[in-house]
Design a protein around this motif. Sequence first.
Motif, PDB file in Angstrom:
ATOM      1  N   GLY A   8      15.303 -10.418 -33.281  1.00  0.00           N
ATOM      2  CA  GLY A   8      14.879  -9.038 -33.522  1.00  0.00           C
ATOM      3  C   GLY A   8      13.567  -8.683 -32.860  1.00  0.00           C
ATOM      4  O   GLY A   8      12.898  -7.745 -33.266  1.00  0.00           O
ATOM      5  N   GLY A   9      13.193  -9.420 -31.809  1.00  0.00           N
ATOM      6  CA  GLY A   9      11.947  -9.161 -31.090  1.00  0.00           C
ATOM      7  C   GLY A   9      12.188  -8.405 -29.804  1.00  0.00           C
ATOM      8  O   GLY A   9      13.166  -7.668 -29.658  1.00  0.00           O
ATOM      9  N   LYS A  10      11.285  -8.617 -28.844  1.00  0.00           N
ATOM     10  CA  LYS A  10      11.340  -7.892 -27.569  1.00  0.00           C
ATOM     11  C   LYS A  10      12.637  -8.176 -26.799  1.00  0.00           C
ATOM     12  O   LYS A  10      13.295  -7.249 -26.306  1.00  0.00           O
ATOM     13  N   VAL A  11      13.016  -9.443 -26.691  1.00  0.00           N
ATOM     14  CA  VAL A  11      14.237  -9.796 -25.961  1.00  0.00           C
ATOM     15  C   VAL A  11      15.464  -9.299 -26.726  1.00  0.00           C
ATOM     16  O   VAL A  11      16.431  -8.815 -26.130  1.00  0.00           O
ATOM     17  N   GLY A  12      15.414  -9.386 -28.037  1.00  0.00           N
ATOM     18  CA  GLY A  12      16.499  -8.851 -28.861  1.00  0.00           C
ATOM     19  C   GLY A  12      16.692  -7.366 -28.617  1.00  0.00           C
ATOM     20  O   GLY A  12      17.820  -6.875 -28.507  1.00  0.00           O
ATOM     21  N   LEU A  13      15.583  -6.647 -28.499  1.00  0.00           N
ATOM     22  CA  LEU A  13      15.656  -5.208 -28.223  1.00  0.00           C
ATOM     23  C   LEU A  13      16.268  -4.949 -26.850  1.00  0.00           C
ATOM     24  O   LEU A  13      17.077  -4.024 -26.687  1.00  0.00           O
ATOM     25  N   GLU A  14      15.918  -5.764 -25.856  1.00  0.00           N
ATOM     26  CA  GLU A  14      16.512  -5.620 -24.515  1.00  0.00           C
ATOM     27  C   GLU A  14      18.028  -5.797 -24.568  1.00  0.00           C
ATOM     28  O   GLU A  14      18.782  -5.018 -23.978  1.00  0.00           O
ATOM     29  N   LYS A  15      18.480  -6.826 -25.280  1.00  0.00           N
ATOM     30  CA  LYS A  15      19.916  -7.082 -25.395  1.00  0.00           C
ATOM     31  C   LYS A  15      20.604  -5.961 -26.167  1.00  0.00           C
ATOM     32  O   LYS A  15      21.674  -5.483 -25.786  1.00  0.00           O
ATOM     33  N   LEU A  16      19.978  -5.529 -27.246  1.00  0.00           N
ATOM     34  CA  LEU A  16      20.536  -4.457 -28.064  1.00  0.00           C
ATOM     35  C   LEU A  16      20.648  -3.161 -27.263  1.00  0.00           C
ATOM     36  O   LEU A  16      21.654  -2.450 -27.322  1.00  0.00           O
ATOM     37  N   THR A  17      19.622  -2.873 -26.475  1.00  0.00           N
ATOM     38  CA  THR A  17      19.631  -1.679 -25.631  1.00  0.00           C
ATOM     39  C   THR A  17      20.765  -1.752 -24.621  1.00  0.00           C
ATOM     40  O   THR A  17      21.491  -0.774 -24.415  1.00  0.00           O
ATOM     41  N   ILE A  35      29.604 -16.648 -26.196  1.00  0.00           N
ATOM     42  CA  ILE A  35      28.184 -16.520 -26.520  1.00  0.00           C
ATOM     43  C   ILE A  35      27.352 -16.297 -25.261  1.00  0.00           C
ATOM     44  O   ILE A  35      27.654 -16.831 -24.194  1.00  0.00           O
ATOM     45  N   ASN A  36      26.312 -15.501 -25.418  1.00  0.00           N
ATOM     46  CA  ASN A  36      25.283 -15.326 -24.394  1.00  0.00           C
ATOM     47  C   ASN A  36      23.958 -15.685 -25.039  1.00  0.00           C
ATOM     48  O   ASN A  36      23.624 -15.162 -26.105  1.00  0.00           O
ATOM     49  N   VAL A  37      23.220 -16.593 -24.416  1.00  0.00           N
ATOM     50  CA  VAL A  37      21.897 -16.974 -24.904  1.00  0.00           C
ATOM     51  C   VAL A  37      20.881 -16.547 -23.857  1.00  0.00           C
ATOM     52  O   VAL A  37      20.947 -16.988 -22.701  1.00  0.00           O
ATOM     53  N   ALA A  38      19.962 -15.689 -24.243  1.00  0.00           N
ATOM     54  CA  ALA A  38      18.988 -15.129 -23.301  1.00  0.00           C
ATOM     55  C   ALA A  38      18.240 -16.222 -22.547  1.00  0.00           C
ATOM     56  O   ALA A  38      17.708 -17.153 -23.154  1.00  0.00           O
ATOM     57  N   VAL A  63      20.576 -10.294 -36.842  1.00  0.00           N
ATOM     58  CA  VAL A  63      20.008 -11.236 -37.802  1.00  0.00           C
ATOM     59  C   VAL A  63      18.764 -11.837 -37.189  1.00  0.00           C
ATOM     60  O   VAL A  63      18.796 -12.350 -36.067  1.00  0.00           O
ATOM     61  N   ALA A  64      17.643 -11.751 -37.919  1.00  0.00           N
ATOM     62  CA  ALA A  64      16.388 -12.338 -37.424  1.00  0.00           C
ATOM     63  C   ALA A  64      15.423 -12.503 -38.585  1.00  0.00           C
ATOM     64  O   ALA A  64      15.420 -11.699 -39.520  1.00  0.00           O
ATOM     65  N   VAL A 110      22.437 -14.238 -28.365  1.00  0.00           N
ATOM     66  CA  VAL A 110      21.279 -14.881 -28.994  1.00  0.00           C
ATOM     67  C   VAL A 110      20.033 -14.576 -28.183  1.00  0.00           C
ATOM     68  O   VAL A 110      19.988 -14.805 -26.976  1.00  0.00           O
ATOM     69  N   ALA A 111      19.027 -14.048 -28.883  1.00  0.00           N
ATOM     70  CA  ALA A 111      17.736 -13.735 -28.253  1.00  0.00           C
ATOM     71  C   ALA A 111      16.649 -14.422 -29.063  1.00  0.00           C
ATOM     72  O   ALA A 111      15.743 -13.799 -29.605  1.00  0.00           O
ATOM     73  N   SER A 112      16.761 -15.731 -29.136  1.00  0.00           N
ATOM     74  CA  SER A 112      15.847 -16.549 -29.922  1.00  0.00           C
ATOM     75  C   SER A 112      15.048 -17.454 -28.992  1.00  0.00           C
ATOM     76  O   SER A 112      15.575 -17.917 -27.981  1.00  0.00           O
ATOM     77  N   ASN A 113      13.796 -17.720 -29.352  1.00  0.00           N
ATOM     78  CA  ASN A 113      12.992 -18.658 -28.558  1.00  0.00           C
ATOM     79  C   ASN A 113      12.952 -20.037 -29.215  1.00  0.00           C
ATOM     80  O   ASN A 113      12.046 -20.818 -28.977  1.00  0.00           O
ATOM     81  N   ASN A 114      13.969 -20.319 -30.041  1.00  0.00           N
ATOM     82  CA  ASN A 114      14.068 -21.593 -30.751  1.00  0.00           C
ATOM     83  C   ASN A 114      15.194 -22.423 -30.113  1.00  0.00           C
ATOM     84  O   ASN A 114      16.372 -22.171 -30.380  1.00  0.00           O
TER      85      ASN A 114
END
Length: 198
Positions: free
Chosen positions: A26-35, A109-112, A49-50, A87-91
């Motif tokens: 739900g961060g910056k990369v999540g917003l890019e993917k959502l957009t 699946i796509n992982v940023a 989910v974040a 997935v837009a997680s840095n984990n």
Amino acid sequence: MKEVTGNPLFPVFLQLNELHVLLVGGGKVGLEKLTALLENSPKATVTVVAREISNDVRAYVADYPGVRLLERAFEDPDLNDVDLVVVASNNPQLNTHIRTECRKRHLLINVADKPDLCDFYLGSIVKKGNLKLGISTNGKSPTIAKRIKELLNDALPEEIDETLTYMSQLRDLLKGDFNDKVKALNAHTASLLSKEKI
């Protein structure tokens, strides 16, 4: 078997408004993917989910009733009843875990920024009305893909959507067998596109 050279990716356009997408992050990369998802399919059903969902994400989804926000850690049951996962997680451990769980469930699946964990990529998109072009460099250069997108956006006339509508109506009016229709449509397309100088 014929040897494949160049980009081996298979291009496909999904009817995202018929699918349920899970976005983890739900961060910056999540917003890019959502957009990217919602600009192409505004009626898509997306569950985000974040652990933390940014105010920017909250503001962006305010006009999209198909988006549900869950501010908590990812849980394996989040993969139930979804069709596609982004997935837009840095984990790294979480990314690998979700990838493994997606494989078990036969979910794409796509992982940023992790091509080795991806089944598909979100490429650059050129959109003019009903015309949509996807651009992929097979992960070699997103910058080149962006430049080509800008070039095509400038080159394609805004009236291209009117041309598409006309061609659709013409196709419905044509008589004859399939080959006759293809020949007639090809002739009309050649003259229309040359007039618009695409």
